[in-house]
Design a protein around this motif. Structure first.
Motif, PDB file in Angstrom:
ATOM      1  N   CYS A 258       0.826  -1.107  -0.114  1.00  0.00           N
ATOM      2  CA  CYS A 258       0.038   0.076   0.160  1.00  0.00           C
ATOM      3  C   CYS A 258       0.802   1.092   0.009  1.00  0.00           C
ATOM      4  O   CYS A 258       0.596   1.965  -0.881  1.00  0.00           O
ATOM      5  N   CYS A 259       2.019   1.237   0.756  1.00  0.00           N
ATOM      6  CA  CYS A 259       2.874   2.337   0.876  1.00  0.00           C
ATOM      7  C   CYS A 259       3.487   2.482  -0.490  1.00  0.00           C
ATOM      8  O   CYS A 259       3.813   3.680  -1.035  1.00  0.00           O
ATOM      9  N   GLU A 260       4.087   1.546  -1.055  1.00  0.00           N
ATOM     10  CA  GLU A 260       4.601   1.674  -2.473  1.00  0.00           C
ATOM     11  C   GLU A 260       4.084   2.187  -3.261  1.00  0.00           C
ATOM     12  O   GLU A 260       4.108   3.169  -4.318  1.00  0.00           O
ATOM     13  N   GLU A 261       2.473   1.633  -3.366  1.00  0.00           N
ATOM     14  CA  GLU A 261       1.493   2.363  -4.484  1.00  0.00           C
ATOM     15  C   GLU A 261       1.276   3.830  -4.329  1.00  0.00           C
ATOM     16  O   GLU A 261       1.343   4.418  -5.115  1.00  0.00           O
ATOM     17  N   SER A 262       1.498   4.163  -2.884  1.00  0.00           N
ATOM     18  CA  SER A 262       1.090   5.563  -2.752  1.00  0.00           C
ATOM     19  C   SER A 262       2.412   6.435  -3.177  1.00  0.00           C
ATOM     20  O   SER A 262       2.164   7.701  -3.930  1.00  0.00           O
ATOM     21  N   LEU A 263       3.607   5.835  -2.805  1.00  0.00           N
ATOM     22  CA  LEU A 263       4.690   6.765  -3.239  1.00  0.00           C
ATOM     23  C   LEU A 263       4.838   6.675  -4.613  1.00  0.00           C
ATOM     24  O   LEU A 263       5.507   7.806  -5.218  1.00  0.00           O
ATOM     25  N   VAL A 264       4.373   5.868  -5.442  1.00  0.00           N
ATOM     26  CA  VAL A 264       4.631   5.867  -6.854  1.00  0.00           C
ATOM     27  C   VAL A 264       3.553   6.996  -7.512  1.00  0.00           C
ATOM     28  O   VAL A 264       3.916   7.522  -8.594  1.00  0.00           O
ATOM     29  N   GLU A 265       2.423   7.137  -6.824  1.00  0.00           N
ATOM     30  CA  GLU A 265       1.664   8.128  -7.353  1.00  0.00           C
ATOM     31  C   GLU A 265       2.112   9.602  -7.438  1.00  0.00           C
ATOM     32  O   GLU A 265       1.709  10.436  -8.326  1.00  0.00           O
ATOM     33  N   ASP A 266       3.024  10.164  -6.608  1.00  0.00           N
ATOM     34  CA  ASP A 266       3.174  11.276  -6.735  1.00  0.00           C
ATOM     35  C   ASP A 266       4.481  11.616  -6.730  1.00  0.00           C
ATOM     36  O   ASP A 266       5.341  12.550  -6.076  1.00  0.00           O
ATOM     37  N   ILE A 267       5.199  10.982  -7.574  1.00  0.00           N
ATOM     38  CA  ILE A 267       6.734  11.169  -7.631  1.00  0.00           C
ATOM     39  C   ILE A 267       6.851  12.498  -8.489  1.00  0.00           C
ATOM     40  O   ILE A 267       6.131  12.813  -9.249  1.00  0.00           O
ATOM     41  N   GLY A 268       7.921  13.297  -8.074  1.00  0.00           N
ATOM     42  CA  GLY A 268       8.056  14.581  -8.508  1.00  0.00           C
ATOM     43  C   GLY A 268       9.548  15.139  -8.326  1.00  0.00           C
ATOM     44  O   GLY A 268      10.357  14.215  -7.997  1.00  0.00           O
ATOM     45  N   LEU A 269       9.916  16.197  -8.936  1.00  0.00           N
ATOM     46  CA  LEU A 269      11.288  16.690  -8.825  1.00  0.00           C
ATOM     47  C   LEU A 269      11.747  16.908  -7.644  1.00  0.00           C
ATOM     48  O   LEU A 269      12.850  16.501  -7.148  1.00  0.00           O
ATOM     49  N   GLU A 270      10.805  17.137  -6.523  1.00  0.00           N
ATOM     50  CA  GLU A 270      11.381  17.450  -5.374  1.00  0.00           C
ATOM     51  C   GLU A 270      11.507  16.122  -4.404  1.00  0.00           C
ATOM     52  O   GLU A 270      12.059  16.187  -3.338  1.00  0.00           O
ATOM     53  N   ASN A 271      10.957  14.969  -4.799  1.00  0.00           N
ATOM     54  CA  ASN A 271      11.152  13.938  -3.895  1.00  0.00           C
ATOM     55  C   ASN A 271      11.504  12.821  -4.925  1.00  0.00           C
ATOM     56  O   ASN A 271      11.645  11.597  -4.265  1.00  0.00           O
ATOM     57  N   VAL A 272      12.002  12.686  -6.232  1.00  0.00           N
ATOM     58  CA  VAL A 272      12.471  11.582  -6.994  1.00  0.00           C
ATOM     59  C   VAL A 272      13.618  10.805  -6.377  1.00  0.00           C
ATOM     60  O   VAL A 272      13.693   9.585  -6.286  1.00  0.00           O
ATOM     61  N   LEU A 273      14.415  11.592  -6.096  1.00  0.00           N
ATOM     62  CA  LEU A 273      15.813  10.953  -5.666  1.00  0.00           C
ATOM     63  C   LEU A 273      15.606  10.503  -3.914  1.00  0.00           C
ATOM     64  O   LEU A 273      16.091   9.209  -3.936  1.00  0.00           O
ATOM     65  N   GLU A 274      14.820  10.856  -3.357  1.00  0.00           N
ATOM     66  CA  GLU A 274      14.374  10.322  -1.981  1.00  0.00           C
ATOM     67  C   GLU A 274      13.572   9.184  -2.342  1.00  0.00           C
ATOM     68  O   GLU A 274      14.042   8.175  -1.560  1.00  0.00           O
ATOM     69  N   ARG A 275      12.720   8.998  -3.169  1.00  0.00           N
ATOM     70  CA  ARG A 275      11.724   7.950  -3.462  1.00  0.00           C
ATOM     71  C   ARG A 275      12.707   6.734  -4.050  1.00  0.00           C
ATOM     72  O   ARG A 275      12.602   5.564  -3.729  1.00  0.00           O
ATOM     73  N   LEU A 276      13.619   7.099  -4.757  1.00  0.00           N
ATOM     74  CA  LEU A 276      14.670   6.248  -5.380  1.00  0.00           C
ATOM     75  C   LEU A 276      15.474   5.299  -4.176  1.00  0.00           C
ATOM     76  O   LEU A 276      15.608   4.199  -4.468  1.00  0.00           O
ATOM     77  N   GLN A 277      15.884   6.065  -3.231  1.00  0.00           N
ATOM     78  CA  GLN A 277      16.665   5.684  -2.363  1.00  0.00           C
ATOM     79  C   GLN A 277      15.875   4.889  -1.228  1.00  0.00           C
ATOM     80  O   GLN A 277      16.245   3.533  -0.986  1.00  0.00           O
ATOM     81  N   GLU A 278      14.514   5.047  -1.268  1.00  0.00           N
ATOM     82  CA  GLU A 278      13.680   4.440  -0.546  1.00  0.00           C
ATOM     83  C   GLU A 278      13.230   3.033  -0.980  1.00  0.00           C
ATOM     84  O   GLU A 278      13.279   2.084  -0.438  1.00  0.00           O
ATOM     85  N   ALA A 279      13.301   3.191  -2.413  1.00  0.00           N
ATOM     86  CA  ALA A 279      12.816   2.013  -3.314  1.00  0.00           C
ATOM     87  C   ALA A 279      14.135   1.142  -3.215  1.00  0.00           C
ATOM     88  O   ALA A 279      13.929  -0.165  -2.905  1.00  0.00           O
ATOM     89  N   TRP A 280      15.335   1.526  -3.059  1.00  0.00           N
ATOM     90  CA  TRP A 280      16.395   0.607  -3.028  1.00  0.00           C
ATOM     91  C   TRP A 280      16.655  -0.134  -1.603  1.00  0.00           C
ATOM     92  O   TRP A 280      16.784  -1.230  -1.354  1.00  0.00           O
ATOM     93  N   LEU A 281      16.387   0.954  -0.617  1.00  0.00           N
ATOM     94  CA  LEU A 281      16.438   0.436   0.888  1.00  0.00           C
ATOM     95  C   LEU A 281      15.474  -0.656   1.161  1.00  0.00           C
ATOM     96  O   LEU A 281      15.791  -1.711   1.688  1.00  0.00           O
ATOM     97  N   TYR A 282      14.163  -0.452   0.535  1.00  0.00           N
ATOM     98  CA  TYR A 282      13.110  -1.429   0.831  1.00  0.00           C
ATOM     99  C   TYR A 282      12.655  -2.412  -0.152  1.00  0.00           C
ATOM    100  O   TYR A 282      11.749  -3.175  -0.016  1.00  0.00           O
ATOM    101  N   ARG A 283      13.407  -2.625  -1.046  1.00  0.00           N
ATOM    102  CA  ARG A 283      13.248  -3.501  -2.183  1.00  0.00           C
ATOM    103  C   ARG A 283      12.072  -3.516  -3.157  1.00  0.00           C
ATOM    104  O   ARG A 283      11.316  -4.229  -2.964  1.00  0.00           O
TER     105      ARG A 283
END
Length: 334
Positions: A258-283
């Motif tokens: 559920c969290c992954e689905e939500s984080l995919v929905e609002d990727i933007g310039l201000e958070n994309v690198l942070e989201r990428l790090q979270e995606a790597w950290l939590y597989r």
């Protein structure tokens, strides 16, 4: 027991109970026709008729009216004819499912002839309102899905009260800035990690306390809200990164998804690198793919020159290799 209206003939009324209508005919000759009084089942008034000449015919149809025209019944039903004389006979129709609008829509030819006193039963197995424009029919009686939905809502309401009113709580959770009470059984049913804590002779089981110092009181409250089925959308969005970390730590797969689905929905310039790090950290494969696509396929990495320098100095080596390969895949020589 409710009854249909009574006509002039004493054996014209149909007794009804639940989804069953029963018509008791006291006298019926070798060449006869009889129609019942109207009887109500579902939202419609119905009629039964019996006609006998060389064969015996039974009809079931709704009362002709505006309701029948605008909301025709789709009925699934079975009919039975039986007598009460010695050597009782009974004829049972197949299960029929038909849209019924008039007296010609359903006619059952009974295989045996009945004289004198006998009973006609109609049992509605299901009743729906047929769509006159080709859509899905609407049920008028609760089905299994609706019952399950009602039961689920009731259970969630009880769980919510157990948490909010601290009903028989048996474990204390220490967060970074406050304490919360919960139930070992509920936590164990949700997370195999919690279940292991309380199954074995560990400190958490002995002291009935859990230290979750990497979560704030608010984010842990949101976690319990999810577990007990009482989280609201605002709390979820506010604490979703912390919820993602907790879902990964305590192996709560549905919350993690559920969290992954939500984080995919609002990727933007201000958070994309942070989201990428979270995606790597939590597989999180889907989130990682979406971030890579945003950066390289859509070319947004060119808008993050300063930020990407900082990111590369801190990023995991394997992640940097993956990003390099994405750059090569996205690069198209002129």
């Amino acid at each position: 027991m409710s009854t249909g209206s009574t006509g002039s003939a004493g054996d014209s009324k149909v007794e009804t109970i639940a989804r069953l209508g029963q018509w008791r005919i006291e006298s019926f000759g070798p060449c006869s026709y009889r129609r019942s009084d109207s009887f109500k089942l579902g939202i419609w008034n119905w009629y039964l008729s019996v006609e006998k000449n060389r064969v015996m015919l039974i009809r079931l149809y709704p009362e002709p009216c505006r309701l029948t025209k605008e909301q025709p019944p789709l009925a699934r039903f079975v009919l039975r004819v039986s007598n009460t004389a010695p050597g009782r006979r009974c004829c049972v129709s197949p299960v029929h499912e038909k849209v019924l609008r008039g007296s010609d829509d359903f006619v059952w030819q009974v295989d045996s002839m009945f004289h004198g006193r006998f009973t006609v039963d109609v049992e509605f197995l299901d009743l729906k309102i047929a769509s006159i424009i080709g859509g899905e029919p609407s049920p008028i009686w609760p089905d299994e899905g609706m019952l399950q939905s009602l039961a689920s809502r009731s259970s969630l309401c009880c769980l919510s009260r157990m948490l909010s009113e601290s009903i028989h709580t048996d474990v204390m959770i220490h967060t970074s800035d406050g304490n919360l009470r919960a139930h070992k059984a509920v936590l164990s049913a949700t997370s195999p990690v919690f279940a292991s804590m309380f199954l074995h002779d560990l400190r958490e089981n002995q002291s009935s306390t859990i230290d979750i110092n990497d979560m704030s009181l608010g984010s842990c409250s949101a976690l319990l809200g999810y577990i007990y089925g009482d989280i609201n959308q605002d709390d979820f969005w506010k604490h979703r990164v912390a919820l993602l970390a907790a879902a990964d730590k305590y192996d709560i797969a549905d919350l993690k998804n559920c969290c992954e689905e939500s984080l995919v929905e609002d990727i933007g310039l201000e958070n994309v690198l942070e989201r990428l790090q979270e995606a790597w950290l939590y597989r999180l494969a889907r989130l990682k793919k979406a971030c890579m696509s945003y950066l390289f396929e859509f070319g947004k990495i060119h808008d993050l020159r300063d930020e990407i320098d900082v990111f590369f100095r801190q990023a995991d080596r394997e992640l940097m290799v993956e990003m390099f390969h994405e750059i090569l895949a996205a690069w198209k020589p002129i």
